[in-house]
Design a protein around this motif. Structure first.
Motif, PDB file in Angstrom:
ATOM      1  N   VAL A 458       0.975  -1.149  -0.112  1.00  0.00           N
ATOM      2  CA  VAL A 458      -0.079   0.029   0.133  1.00  0.00           C
ATOM      3  C   VAL A 458       0.812   1.119  -0.072  1.00  0.00           C
ATOM      4  N   LEU A 459       0.315   2.311  -0.461  1.00  0.00           N
ATOM      5  CA  LEU A 459       0.935   3.638  -0.359  1.00  0.00           C
ATOM      6  C   LEU A 459       0.786   4.196   0.957  1.00  0.00           C
ATOM      7  N   GLN A 460       1.696   4.324   1.864  1.00  0.00           N
ATOM      8  CA  GLN A 460       1.662   5.146   3.248  1.00  0.00           C
ATOM      9  C   GLN A 460       1.910   6.658   2.969  1.00  0.00           C
ATOM     10  N   ALA A 461       0.973   7.277   3.225  1.00  0.00           N
ATOM     11  CA  ALA A 461       1.051   8.898   3.086  1.00  0.00           C
ATOM     12  C   ALA A 461       1.080   9.550   4.187  1.00  0.00           C
ATOM     13  N   PHE A 462       2.140  10.309   4.586  1.00  0.00           N
ATOM     14  CA  PHE A 462       2.460  10.997   5.794  1.00  0.00           C
ATOM     15  C   PHE A 462       2.894  12.281   5.447  1.00  0.00           C
ATOM     16  N   ALA A 463       2.264  13.016   6.449  1.00  0.00           N
ATOM     17  CA  ALA A 463       2.207  14.679   6.370  1.00  0.00           C
ATOM     18  C   ALA A 463       1.836  15.298   7.662  1.00  0.00           C
ATOM     19  N   THR A 464       2.359  16.575   7.812  1.00  0.00           N
ATOM     20  CA  THR A 464       1.892  17.239   8.888  1.00  0.00           C
ATOM     21  C   THR A 464       1.544  18.547   8.643  1.00  0.00           C
ATOM     22  N   GLY A 465       0.946  19.403   9.642  1.00  0.00           N
ATOM     23  CA  GLY A 465       0.619  20.468   9.279  1.00  0.00           C
ATOM     24  C   GLY A 465      -0.564  20.741   7.987  1.00  0.00           C
ATOM     25  N   HIS A 466      -0.469  21.723   7.387  1.00  0.00           N
ATOM     26  CA  HIS A 466      -1.355  21.670   6.191  1.00  0.00           C
ATOM     27  C   HIS A 466      -1.288  20.916   5.099  1.00  0.00           C
ATOM     28  N   SER A 467      -0.199  20.424   5.064  1.00  0.00           N
ATOM     29  CA  SER A 467       0.182  19.188   4.068  1.00  0.00           C
ATOM     30  C   SER A 467      -0.551  18.136   4.162  1.00  0.00           C
ATOM     31  N   VAL A 484      -4.291   3.236  -0.083  1.00  0.00           N
ATOM     32  CA  VAL A 484      -3.531   4.332   0.451  1.00  0.00           C
ATOM     33  C   VAL A 484      -4.064   4.512   2.052  1.00  0.00           C
ATOM     34  N   SER A 485      -2.882   4.399   2.842  1.00  0.00           N
ATOM     35  CA  SER A 485      -3.274   4.603   4.301  1.00  0.00           C
ATOM     36  C   SER A 485      -2.459   5.972   4.627  1.00  0.00           C
ATOM     37  N   MET A 486      -3.380   6.857   5.373  1.00  0.00           N
ATOM     38  CA  MET A 486      -2.814   8.066   5.844  1.00  0.00           C
ATOM     39  C   MET A 486      -2.229   8.000   7.327  1.00  0.00           C
ATOM     40  N   LEU A 487      -1.035   8.456   7.442  1.00  0.00           N
ATOM     41  CA  LEU A 487      -0.539   8.430   8.726  1.00  0.00           C
ATOM     42  C   LEU A 487      -0.313   9.999   9.136  1.00  0.00           C
ATOM     43  N   ALA A 488      -0.551  10.163  10.321  1.00  0.00           N
ATOM     44  CA  ALA A 488      -0.723  11.430  11.066  1.00  0.00           C
ATOM     45  C   ALA A 488      -0.196  11.506  12.483  1.00  0.00           C
ATOM     46  N   VAL A 489       0.146  12.539  12.924  1.00  0.00           N
ATOM     47  CA  VAL A 489       0.507  12.934  14.191  1.00  0.00           C
ATOM     48  C   VAL A 489      -0.809  12.587  15.272  1.00  0.00           C
TER      49      VAL A 489
END
Length: 666
Positions: A458-467, A484-489
């Motif tokens: 899978v695609l692991q999508a990680f970002a912080t803030g407005h990204s 697609v899996s969204m990783l976040a704080v």
């Protein structure tokens, strides 16, 4: 429309360095004719614009920004600062690529500009504008040619008249290098532009002279001497061809304003300012130019001396080993029926004419100002043979044509509804930039992601803030990929039991060790690919996530702003940036600091990284799906839950990736 004019003398200091000629040895020893700073203001009820023209060899961006900031306090909404390019004035930092303006001169120019604008505001009254053009022979020619060439040069004038048709003032834009006086002259002078002013000036009207696309046009083949008398002779030649005292037909301009649908509508549209990046010359290009120039036979000792200076400057550019693109501003402003386009460099005449031809409506003239709002250097046409101009140009071949293309977009935008929003114009331009410069990188990223999904990853999508908005765009939406899996704080709270108060600190993303805890909770598979989104690419969580993925054998795709990452104004951090750790880097083309529109000194709005990031995300998703189809693999794409059968289709995909993909909250 209202228009006003003011003029102030620009003082010189005895002994200060003079600009324009590389082999000049003397400083200012006196004054042949006073240097002037002119200001013309144009205003309607919605906007006030000031055109400031100074008798200098160039104006650099530092002093332009200082003047713009100062005139805002006087009620001027937008401003263009241009130099006449006289080679008989103080040195103002006129080197290829621009430089810092000497402090004393910068302050003298700022003060003179403020006084001139103040006088122009006091002089404002109702006005009509009429653009005219005259073909002037025997005043200039193509200086690149060794043989005498007396090309008729097109001189533009903008005539400011009273409502009754009485001429109040004239702005003359001449595409000729104002270089009658020689390198051994040490007397301050406006040179040819001063001669034109004197020939046209009268008690009942003011005259402003500026220089247009004069990169390859000078008086080299037309001047008979190199003194003040010859300056006045050539100035009179120009003046005699300009029918500036003839009122427009019927006392009104004859051009129809396309935005108004009626003749003579008074309007001042806010300017459209677009930024363009021009790559520096490649080392091989400099070597080739030096080699070609060494073989060039030129007539006359002076031409040989000039070419020698060009080779010396080219070697200086070579020694810099610059890799970062030069960024300049192209400004377009609509004054009634007339559009002014300001270019911070020396365009060749044919390029200026190409910009003029971009007028969206027949009969609505475009006038090109050179040496305006900064100074980059020569912007030759593609294929120009080796000459001084091509040697000292700091940018790669074809940059002149790129400036023309951006100027055309600025002119076009003035006539569109987008012109009311600088962000709309600049965001649209950045869309073009992303699609013309980043498709190769997006394609390579799509190959990685498609290969991962086909192999069960899978695609692991990680970002912080407005990204995070970019990561979210890829996750759990209609038409998007289910893999697609969204990783976040926030995962630390939702799945890791952290106190919510902990992650509300806006600087929390800078905390060392944060990424490892998020990564551990996600339990990514070795076949997974990471997409990490960060405009700055410098915060700890972002950099550490990329390092973790690489350490565990996972490929990394970065979506970031290379303009910010490489900017000297970026916050300094130790260690690598995101772009240094990725297998594929996709530039979101956002400027340093992200905000694209300066409304006032220190006030910038219109952040664009999310806008271009979402574009990149959707293009990436499309290309991944196309590659999966081409491979004969299943394409796990969601459909809208608001369509019949959508819930069932999507439920099957959620079950397929259960435990691999983070659920997205509604």
């Amino acid at each position: 429309m209202r228009a006003g004019h003011g003029v102030e003398r620009l003082d010189v200091v005895m002994g200060e360095a003079m600009g324009g000629y590389a082999d000049r040895t003397e400083g200012v020893s006196g004054t042949l004719d006073p240097l002037e700073v002119h200001a013309v203001t144009f205003a309607d009820d919605g906007h006030r614009f000031a055109l400031i023209v100074a008798d200098l060899v160039c104006v650099n961006s530092d002093v332009v920004e200082s003047i713009r900031s100062a005139v805002r306090d006087l009620g001027v909404d937008s401003c263009c600062v241009a130099a006449t390019h006289t080679h008989a004035g103080p040195e103002s930092g006129c080197v290829p690529g621009g430089a810092t303006t000497p402090g004393s001169l910068a302050e003298r120019l700022r003060q003179a500009a403020l006084r001139a604008v103040t006088a122009a505001l006091a002089d404002e009254r109702d006005a009509l504008l009429d653009a005219r053009r005259a073909s002037v022979p025997e005043v200039g020619g193509r200086r690149l040619l060794s043989d005498r060439d007396t090309t008729d040069v097109p001189v533009d004038t903008l005539v400011v008249s009273s409502p009754a048709g009485e001429v109040r003032g004239v702005i003359v834009v001449s595409p000729v290098h104002p270089t009658v006086l020689p390198a051994d002259n040490s007397g301050a002078s406006a040179d040819l532009n001063g001669g034109i002013r004197r020939a046209l000036r009268a008690d009942d009207r003011w005259i402003v002279t500026a220089t247009g696309a004069a990169g390859d046009i000078s008086t080299r083949h037309t001047r008979r001497a190199r003194d003040r008398a010859e300056v006045d002779r050539l100035g009179l030649l120009v003046a005699e061809r300009l029918a500036v005292m003839v009122p427009p037909a019927g006392g009104r301009p004859t051009v129809t304003d396309p935005s108004a649908g009626e003749p003579g509508r008074a309007s001042v549209l806010p300017p459209v300012s677009l930024r363009v990046e021009l790559p520096p010359k490649r080392p091989a290009e400099i070597v080739a130019a030096l080699t070609a120039a060494a073989d060039t036979q030129t007539a006359g000792a002076r031409n040989r001396s000039v070419l020698h200076q060009g080779r010396r400057i080219a070697r200086g550019l070579q020694a810099q080993e610059r890799t970062q693109a030069y960024e300049i501003e192209i400004q377009a402003i609509r004054l009634g029926d007339v559009t002014l386009v300001a270019v911070p460099g020396e365009l060749f005449l044919e390029l200026g004419e190409a910009i003029r031809a971009t007028s969206p409506v027949a009969g609505a003239p475009v006038i090109v100002l050179g040496y305006a709002n900064g100074y980059l250097g020569y912007l030759p046409s593609r294929g120009t043979p080796a000459t001084y101009e091509t040697l000292v140009s700091p940018v790669e071949e074809g940059s002149g044509e790129r400036v023309v293309a951006v100027a055309a977009r600025a002119v076009e935008a003035l006539g569109s509804p987008m012109a009311a929003s600088q962000f709309a114009v600049r965001a649209g331009t950045l869309v073009d930039k992303v699609l013309t410069t980043q498709m190769d990188a997006i394609g390579r990223a799509a190959e990685l992601v498609a290969g991962s999904i086909a192999a069960g990853g899978v695609l692991q999508a990680f970002a912080t803030g407005h990204s995070r908005a970019v990561a979210l765009e890829l996750t759990g939406r209609a038409g998007g990929l289910a893999a697609v899996s969204m990783l976040a704080v926030k995962d630390l709270v939702m799945f890791g039991g952290e106190d919510p108060a902990l992650i509300l600190d806006p600087t929390y993303e800078r905390t060392p060790g944060l990424a490892e805890r998020i990564y551990t909770l996600a339990k990514p598979d070795p076949a997974d690919v990471f997409l990490i989104v960060s405009n700055s690419g410098i915060n700890a969580a972002i950099v550490e996530m990329a390092q973790l993925a690489r350490a565990n054998g996972q490929r990394v795709i970065a979506v970031t702003s290379l303009g910010h990452t490489r900017s000297p104004s970026a916050r300094t951090v130790d260690g690598p940036h995101l772009a240094d750790l990725a297998d594929v880097v996709i530039d979101n083309c956002a400027p340093a600091g992200d905000a694209t529109v300066e409304l006032a000194a220190g006030l910038r709005v219109g952040s664009v990284s999310t806008f271009t990031g979402v574009l990149i995300a959707q293009v990436l998703a499309e290309l991944v799906c196309r590659r999966l189809l081409a491979q004969g693999a299943d394409v796990p794409a969601f459909v809208s839950a608001n369509l019949a059968g959508g819930d069932g289709h999507n439920a099957a995909l959620y079950e397929r990736y259960h435990g691999r993909v983070r659920p997205v909250e509604p």
